[in-house]
Design a protein around this motif. Sequence first.
Motif, PDB file in Angstrom:
ATOM      1  N   ASP A 162      -5.918   2.230   1.669  1.00  9.09           N
ATOM      2  CA  ASP A 162      -6.118   1.155   2.625  1.00  9.09           C
ATOM      3  C   ASP A 162      -7.559   1.055   3.094  1.00  9.09           C
ATOM      4  O   ASP A 162      -8.030  -0.022   3.407  1.00  9.09           O
ATOM      5  CB  ASP A 162      -5.188   1.357   3.825  1.00  9.09           C
ATOM      6  CG  ASP A 162      -4.471   0.057   4.154  1.00  9.09           C
ATOM      7  OD1 ASP A 162      -4.289  -0.755   3.229  1.00  9.09           O
ATOM      8  OD2 ASP A 162      -4.103  -0.133   5.321  1.00  9.09           O
ATOM      9  N   ASP A 178      -4.837  -2.764  -5.294  1.00 10.95           N
ATOM     10  CA  ASP A 178      -4.121  -3.073  -4.059  1.00 10.95           C
ATOM     11  C   ASP A 178      -5.172  -3.624  -3.106  1.00 10.95           C
ATOM     12  O   ASP A 178      -6.302  -3.175  -3.108  1.00 10.95           O
ATOM     13  CB  ASP A 178      -3.487  -1.799  -3.488  1.00 10.95           C
ATOM     14  CG  ASP A 178      -2.711  -2.068  -2.222  1.00 10.95           C
ATOM     15  OD1 ASP A 178      -1.777  -2.901  -2.266  1.00 10.95           O
ATOM     16  OD2 ASP A 178      -3.015  -1.454  -1.174  1.00 10.95           O
ATOM     17  N   MET A 179      -4.804  -4.626  -2.355  1.00 12.66           N
ATOM     18  CA  MET A 179      -5.785  -5.245  -1.452  1.00 12.66           C
ATOM     19  C   MET A 179      -5.236  -5.300  -0.037  1.00 12.66           C
ATOM     20  O   MET A 179      -4.037  -5.451   0.160  1.00 12.66           O
ATOM     21  CB  MET A 179      -6.124  -6.644  -1.952  1.00 12.66           C
ATOM     22  CG  MET A 179      -7.017  -6.584  -3.170  1.00 12.66           C
ATOM     23  SD  MET A 179      -6.927  -8.055  -4.155  1.00 12.66           S
ATOM     24  CE  MET A 179      -6.089  -7.432  -5.591  1.00 12.66           C
ATOM     25  N   THR A 181       0.829  -1.202   0.000  1.00 13.15           N
ATOM     26  CA  THR A 181       0.000   0.000   0.000  1.00 13.15           C
ATOM     27  C   THR A 181       0.867   1.257   0.000  1.00 13.15           C
ATOM     28  O   THR A 181       0.585   2.228  -0.704  1.00 13.15           O
ATOM     29  CB  THR A 181      -0.967  -0.021   1.204  1.00 13.15           C
ATOM     30  OG1 THR A 181      -1.723  -1.231   1.144  1.00 13.15           O
ATOM     31  CG2 THR A 181      -1.926   1.157   1.174  1.00 13.15           C
TER      32      THR A 181
HETATM   33 MG    MG Z   1      -1.811  -2.941   2.334  1.00 15.34          MG
END
Ligand code: MG
Length: 390
Positions: free
Chosen positions: A52, A82-83, A25
Amino acid sequence: PKTAYVRTKPHLNIGTMGHVDHGKTTLTAAITKVLAERGGSGTRYVPFGRIDRAPEEAARGITINIAHVEYETDTRHYAHVDMPGHADYVKNMITGAAQLDGAILVVSALDGVMPQTSEHVLLARQVGVDHIVVALNKADSGDEELTDLVELEVRELLSAHGYGGDSTPVVRVSGLGALQGDPRWTASVEALLDAVDTYVPMPERYVDAPFLLPVENVLTITGRGTVVTGAVERGTVRVGDRVEVLGADTATVVTGLETFGKPMSQAQAGDNVALLLRGVPRGAVRRGHVVAAPGSVTPRGRFTARVYLLPAGQGGRSTPITTGYRPQFHIRTADVVGDVDLGELGVARPGDTVTMAVELGRDMPLEAGLGFAIREGGRTVGAGTVTGTG
Ligand code: MG
Ligand code: GDP
């Protein structure tokens, strides 16, 4: 009025993957910051907290387990995913990863290859992500000798999964350093982006095929209707087109199209879009459904597949499976139970690659070559490819 989306550069879908806390992240935020500051490009800085927590969507009460940011290099427009957690990766990245044209594997130079690093590489391979660029992150705090060892380890991991670890770009970066504006680390992120621009080729887009979009999320906009979001798997769709929603068994018309909040008149394979659907009642469409050109696909419940059962060391089962095994199948964005038939084999062990027949709990569009993950009790135990349908 919103500014319309203008397609000026080729569009690619990429994402960060890698073990929790290795800096995915932070690096994602740093990429947007570096590109935004380069100026003249279509990139806005997206800070860590927005990636996030994806606050806007959380406020609408949607379960968010994937964050998209967009940015532009000199030559390309990227949608980047992004996870937050490993389970989200396995669920979204894996099944949605059929959509990823390339990935940035984030490995902390301090910690090296960890279990989730290996699992993401394995699953990326399984779903056809052909190009990986490595960000050896936290290079600001690692010692060089240790970092050299980690680089070797990553290259070996990639080679073990058929990625050609020797030729893979491995770039030493510091997402944190770049976020803090340190010129050395800003340059490292630039170098990483250059590697992505040059190493990940422009994929072939099946823009002429019948339209198909697996639904990732659904939102209801009061007064306007139901909006579904996702990446166009193939074909082209325009405002005014008729479509059917498989899973919801309904036909409708696309009355609006947007990408990253910008209206567009036509979306094509590879685009991340929101489709406004006319007259679809709230709750009728769900994640896992498929929006497609009318009559272009026939949902099926039975298929045969080649499946790799993960060994316990890669997070898989420690005991064999037998005919009658009923795990969850993650196919595109859907998550559905299925009955496994191992035929004459009858039994298969973790580490084996086997052929199986599967009877799903509900019909869905299936075709040879489609990748999927098998999950059980919240972890991935197998990865497979459809070989035939019936
Ligand atoms: Mg992350
Ligand atoms: P993720 O779980 O992979 O998304 O990791 P995060 O981006 O949330 O980062 C995890 C932790 O590592 C946070 O405390 C970050 O500040 C820290 N971190 C991320 N990138 C770097 C880096 O380049 N250098 C250092 N020293 N720390 C970093």
